[in-house]
Motif scaffolding. Structure first.
Motif, PDB file in Angstrom:
ATOM      1  N   LYS A   1      -3.603   3.504  -7.522  1.00  0.00           N
ATOM      2  CA  LYS A   1      -2.334   3.800  -8.199  1.00  0.00           C
ATOM      3  C   LYS A   1      -2.630   4.046  -9.683  1.00  0.00           C
ATOM      4  O   LYS A   1      -3.532   3.417 -10.248  1.00  0.00           O
ATOM      5  CB  LYS A   1      -1.377   2.630  -8.049  1.00  0.00           C
ATOM      6  CG  LYS A   1      -1.000   2.296  -6.613  1.00  0.00           C
ATOM      7  CD  LYS A   1      -0.038   1.101  -6.588  1.00  0.00           C
ATOM      8  CE  LYS A   1       0.324   0.719  -5.169  1.00  0.00           C
ATOM      9  NZ  LYS A   1       1.233  -0.438  -5.110  1.00  0.00           N
ATOM     10  N   PRO A   2      -1.882   4.921 -10.332  1.00  0.00           N
ATOM     11  CA  PRO A   2      -0.855   5.801  -9.736  1.00  0.00           C
ATOM     12  C   PRO A   2      -1.515   6.888  -8.879  1.00  0.00           C
ATOM     13  O   PRO A   2      -2.618   7.351  -9.162  1.00  0.00           O
ATOM     14  CB  PRO A   2      -0.156   6.399 -10.943  1.00  0.00           C
ATOM     15  CG  PRO A   2      -1.201   6.390 -12.019  1.00  0.00           C
ATOM     16  CD  PRO A   2      -2.007   5.145 -11.807  1.00  0.00           C
TER      17      PRO A   2
ATOM     18  N   GLU B   1       7.338   3.018  -5.238  1.00  0.00           N
ATOM     19  CA  GLU B   1       6.042   3.475  -4.737  1.00  0.00           C
ATOM     20  C   GLU B   1       6.196   4.173  -3.379  1.00  0.00           C
ATOM     21  O   GLU B   1       5.576   5.202  -3.109  1.00  0.00           O
ATOM     22  CB  GLU B   1       5.074   2.293  -4.601  1.00  0.00           C
ATOM     23  CG  GLU B   1       4.723   1.599  -5.903  1.00  0.00           C
ATOM     24  CD  GLU B   1       3.784   2.443  -6.758  1.00  0.00           C
ATOM     25  OE1 GLU B   1       3.348   3.535  -6.306  1.00  0.00           O
ATOM     26  OE2 GLU B   1       3.492   2.029  -7.893  1.00  0.00           O
TER      27      GLU B   1
ATOM     28  N   ASP C   1      -0.117  -0.897   0.908  1.00  0.00           N
ATOM     29  CA  ASP C   1      -0.560  -1.553  -0.325  1.00  0.00           C
ATOM     30  C   ASP C   1      -1.388  -2.782   0.056  1.00  0.00           C
ATOM     31  O   ASP C   1      -1.360  -3.240   1.209  1.00  0.00           O
ATOM     32  CB  ASP C   1       0.672  -1.955  -1.144  1.00  0.00           C
ATOM     33  CG  ASP C   1       0.304  -2.404  -2.559  1.00  0.00           C
ATOM     34  OD1 ASP C   1      -0.870  -2.209  -2.943  1.00  0.00           O
ATOM     35  OD2 ASP C   1       1.174  -2.935  -3.250  1.00  0.00           O
TER      36      ASP C   1
ATOM     37  N   ASP D   1       4.900  -1.030   1.311  1.00  0.00           N
ATOM     38  CA  ASP D   1       4.747  -1.423  -0.098  1.00  0.00           C
ATOM     39  C   ASP D   1       6.000  -2.189  -0.496  1.00  0.00           C
ATOM     40  O   ASP D   1       7.121  -1.826  -0.106  1.00  0.00           O
ATOM     41  CB  ASP D   1       4.579  -0.186  -0.989  1.00  0.00           C
ATOM     42  CG  ASP D   1       4.024  -0.554  -2.376  1.00  0.00           C
ATOM     43  OD1 ASP D   1       4.662  -1.375  -3.068  1.00  0.00           O
ATOM     44  OD2 ASP D   1       2.965  -0.022  -2.730  1.00  0.00           O
TER      45      ASP D   1
END
Length: 518
Positions: A104-105, A13, A54, A8
């Protein structure tokens, strides 16, 4: 420990994911990357089990990274976490066989459940792969067993199309190990058998081999090719014998082949290994075969000559023509090329032999014996002495052939005893006592009459009886093991698998399924 790669471009994160991994005590080797390009470098450097990535990142996005990761590691578990929840993304993730995706979150409970599921997937995959490999190894052992028992290669190829038979080219030599007692059936646990194999491997540096349990008395080692190891036969045999004797306090007979040139010659080489070990009845002081004949030719000790004379006398007593001829020839060969021995001693030795031969069978009267002894002392060359004794040998052989029992009758008695006592410990020595023959002679005529050795005959009988009990009864496998004469359940199951290609339970299931479908 499994390895996870977290990818990410936002450090916060990545920290959240690391925090959750630690919070839920996942035992993972954690690696981080801040973009797809860096992550791909990590993937190329080391094995990754879980890719947690991600979607939107610089250089290489998560979708492309997952695609490249899948090419490198087909079983990698991929989890996407993203701020986007749309149908197109879900379709793309599914096409890449992603395990899951997390929005996310990140929700802690959802994260925990997903990771648990992923780790379980890895374990299931490993277990499945291990089972596939185990089954493949079992089939290979079964194929080797059938090959050395002269099953044609073409037939084996047709029966097992999924097996790559190239593995047969991995072997350079074959080594047959044999005990006079049912050693392998006495090892109490499966791991003890594996430990025994490990002891052999530890005896020789860089030594690698596969094993076939032929029967409780014998094991066949198939030595793998190794260009970095100088294969010295005598050193190898000595080290193996020393290692086994040191760990278990027992001696084993070892017969080693010449270098293999083709898998197709394995049956003939195995047959020769068995034949070489049969010489143990003529060389009781040796454990390594084939016997180095130059050693016996150069032995000059009169004590060794006395041993040979005693062996010849025993052969006459038991009507063992094979042993009689063999040891007579040994005595001839020893002095045929040994020019350093005193002529007087040679004449004395063969005069003594003549007296012993005549006294045991009374083929000559005293006057003829004395005349023949005078002829021996008058000979100027050993070939003349040999000619005289060969003539006596032929007379004795003719007498023994007239007096000995019919081989067919002897074999029938032995077979009957085996069928009546298969539940008990059976050895060659025990069976030879039943028919008043030497073990060597019984082994020889049994092979001539039946086409197989006694140990193999006993094993085949026990296996067929076990198969019949599995088919006809509901007896437990452990009870069948004891009923057919095995003491060790794991050894019995392994022997059954190698003989029939399936475990007893699996064989019973297949039999019942076939019966239901018929």
């Amino acid at each position: 420990m499994y390895r996870i790669l977290i990818v990410d471009d936002e450090k916060d994160e990545r920290n959240v994911i690391r925090f959750l991994l630690n919070k839920y005590h996942f035992q993972l080797d954690i690696i981080e990357s801040n973009n797809g390009k860096e992550a791909l470098t990590q993937l190329e450097k080391q094995t990754i089990d879980i890719l947690f990535t991600d979607i939107k990142m610089p250089f290489i996005d998560g979708i492309e990274l997952a695609t490249r990761a899948r090419e490198l590691y087909p079983t990698i578990q991929t989890i996407f976490f993203t701020g986007h929840d749309d149908f197109d993304f879900v379709k793309k993730a599914l096409s890449l066989r992603a395990v899951d995706y997390i929005l996310k979150p990140v929700k802690p409970d959802e994260f925990q459940n997903t990771l648990c599921s992923v780790i379980q997937n890895i374990k299931n995959s490993e277990k499945k792969q291990a089972q596939i490999e185990a089954n493949t190894e079992l089939l290979k052992t079964h194929i080797l067993n059938r090959l050395i028992n002269k099953a044609p290669m073409e037939k084996l190829n047709n029966e097992y199309p999924s097996i790559d038979f190239a593995f047969l080219n991995d072997y350079s030599h074959m080594i047959l190990m044999q005990f006079d007692e049912p050693f392998f059936d006495r090892l109490p646990k499966e791991r003890d058998t594996l430990y025994f194999y490990q002891q052999i491997k530890e005896a020789i540096p860089n030594f690698s081999c596969d094993f076939i349990d032929l029967n409780p008395f014998q094991i066949l080692l198939l030595v793998k090719k190794n260009k970095d190891t100088i294969f010295t036969t005598k050193r190898l045999e000595t080290r193996i014998h020393k290692q086994i004797h040191g760990k278990y306090g027992i001696n084993c007979l070892i017969s080693i082949s010449t270098e293999l040139s083709s898998p197709s010659e394995m049956p003939q080489i195995f047959e020769k290994l068995e034949k070489d070990i049969e010489d143990r009845f003529f060389y009781s002081d040796s454990y390594v075969y084939p016997k180095d004949k130059t050693l016996s030719e150069n032995i000059e000790s009169p004590e060794t000559d006395d041993d040979l004379l005693q062996t010849i006398q025993n052969a006459i007593k038991f009507a063992d023509i094979v042993s009689f001829r063999k040891n007579m020839n040994l005595l001839f060969e020893k002095y045929r090329s040994n020019l350093d021995i005193s002529h007087i001693y040679v004449r004395f030795l063969f005069s003594k032999l003549l007296q012993m031969l005549c006294q045991n069978l009374h083929i000559y009267d005293k006057k003829t014996i004395n005349k023949t002894m005078e002829a021996i002392y008058s000979c100027h060359h050993f070939s003349d002495i040999e000619e005289i004794l060969i003539s006596v040998q032929n007379e004795i052989t003719k007498r023994l052939e007239e007096e000995k029992k019919s081989p067919k009758h002897v074999i029938q008695i032995v077979k009957q005893y085996i069928h009546e006592h298969y539940q008990e410990d059976l050895s060659l020595n025990l069976l030879s006592e039943q028919v008043y023959l030497t073990p060597g002679y019984l082994s020889e005529i049994f092979i001539e009459e039946t086409g197989c050795g006694i140990n193999k005959y006993i094993k085949n009988l026990r296996m067929e009886l076990a198969k019949d009990l599995l088919h006809r009864t509901n007896m437990k496998v452990n009870d069948i093991c004891q009923t057919v004469g095995y003491h060790n359940l794991s050894y019995f199951v392994r022997s059954f698998r190698e003989h029939f290609g399936a475990s007893p339970e699996k064989y019973r299931q297949l039999e019942r399924k076939m019966k239901e479908n018929s």
